[in-house]
Design a protein around this motif. Structure first.
Motif, PDB file in Angstrom:
ATOM      1  N   GLU A 150       0.825  -1.204   0.000  1.00 41.86           N
ATOM      2  CA  GLU A 150       0.000   0.000   0.000  1.00 41.86           C
ATOM      3  C   GLU A 150       0.868   1.266   0.000  1.00 41.86           C
ATOM      4  O   GLU A 150       0.535   2.246  -0.662  1.00 41.86           O
ATOM      5  CB  GLU A 150      -0.958  -0.012   1.192  1.00 41.86           C
ATOM      6  N   GLU A 151       1.975   1.215   0.735  1.00 38.56           N
ATOM      7  CA  GLU A 151       2.889   2.361   0.759  1.00 38.56           C
ATOM      8  C   GLU A 151       3.430   2.627  -0.647  1.00 38.56           C
ATOM      9  O   GLU A 151       3.496   3.779  -1.077  1.00 38.56           O
ATOM     10  CB  GLU A 151       4.054   2.088   1.724  1.00 38.56           C
ATOM     11  N   ARG A 152       3.802   1.574  -1.346  1.00 35.58           N
ATOM     12  CA  ARG A 152       4.317   1.744  -2.719  1.00 35.58           C
ATOM     13  C   ARG A 152       3.251   2.338  -3.626  1.00 35.58           C
ATOM     14  O   ARG A 152       3.547   3.196  -4.458  1.00 35.58           O
ATOM     15  CB  ARG A 152       4.790   0.391  -3.265  1.00 35.58           C
ATOM     16  N   ARG A 153       2.004   1.876  -3.492  1.00 35.42           N
ATOM     17  CA  ARG A 153       0.926   2.424  -4.320  1.00 35.42           C
ATOM     18  C   ARG A 153       0.713   3.908  -4.026  1.00 35.42           C
ATOM     19  O   ARG A 153       0.455   4.689  -4.935  1.00 35.42           O
ATOM     20  CB  ARG A 153      -0.371   1.640  -4.130  1.00 35.42           C
ATOM     21  N   PHE A 154       0.806   4.295  -2.760  1.00 37.15           N
ATOM     22  CA  PHE A 154       0.647   5.708  -2.413  1.00 37.15           C
ATOM     23  C   PHE A 154       1.770   6.548  -3.006  1.00 37.15           C
ATOM     24  O   PHE A 154       1.522   7.614  -3.566  1.00 37.15           O
ATOM     25  CB  PHE A 154       0.600   5.904  -0.891  1.00 37.15           C
ATOM     26  N   ILE A 155       2.999   6.086  -2.871  1.00 42.88           N
ATOM     27  CA  ILE A 155       4.154   6.842  -3.386  1.00 42.88           C
ATOM     28  C   ILE A 155       4.052   7.014  -4.900  1.00 42.88           C
ATOM     29  O   ILE A 155       4.423   8.052  -5.447  1.00 42.88           O
ATOM     30  CB  ILE A 155       5.476   6.149  -2.989  1.00 42.88           C
TER      31      ILE A 155
END
Length: 180
Positions: A150-155
């Motif tokens: 999820e962090e990667r998708r946000f970034i």
């Protein structure tokens, strides 16, 4: 004290189960990996219940489990209240993020739902020990992986710059005061 462990664990498990169907957005239905996660959760909760009758832990261990169950329940419902107006997607979805939460429990950790689940699973392991620790470890790795995805998708989304700043102000999963 075992009856309190049973009641509070059941309140957590039922709350989490309701959350999957009653709170999170599913879009085109529940993703297959989420079905696997739900099935694993059901199996490990069943193992916990089966073990609860035969395991007799000391009052401090049971008290620690009760503290984790109460903390998980409070954090879960605080996070539900924070996201009630703009509900998040269910775990294991691949859609781009459509909202960013930075209030309520999100001021402390970026993934408070996952933290609530982990507090619960660690509480079950503390309460009955044995094989339940395997479940706590499994879910810690699983939710850690989900949080990382999820962090990667946000970034990589339109929120990228804002999210990078947000990462500097809150912990990913576990609030660890000396790591900031």
């Amino acid at each position: 004290m075992s009856i309190l462990v049973l009641i509070l664990s059941a309140l957590n498990f039922l709350s989490f189960s309701w959350g999957v169907r009653g709170h999170f957005q599913m879009g085109n239905g529940m993703p297959f990996p989420m079905k696997i996660l739900s099935a694993c959760s059901l199996v490990f909760y069943g193992l916990f219940l089966a073990s609860l009758r035969s395991v007799h832990r000391d009052v401090w261990t049971q008290g620690g489990a009760l503290f984790l169950f109460v903390s998980a329940l409070a954090l879960f419902w605080w996070t539900i209240a924070t996201t009630r107006r703009n509900r998040p997607d269910v775990a294991h979805h691949d859609a781009a993020p459509h909202q960013l939460y930075c209030t309520g429990p999100y001021r402390i950790v970026r993934h408070p739902f996952y933290l609530a689940y982990l507090l619960f699973w660690i509480g079950t392991a503390l309460s009955v020990g044995a094989w339940q620790w395997l479940g706590a470890i499994l879910f810690t790795v699983w939710y850690g992986f989900l949080a990382y995805q999820e962090e990667r998708r946000f970034i990589q989304s339109d929120f990228g710059g804002i999210y990078a700043d947000y990462q500097k102000k809150s912990w990913m999963l576990f609030p660890v005061p000396w790591v900031k």
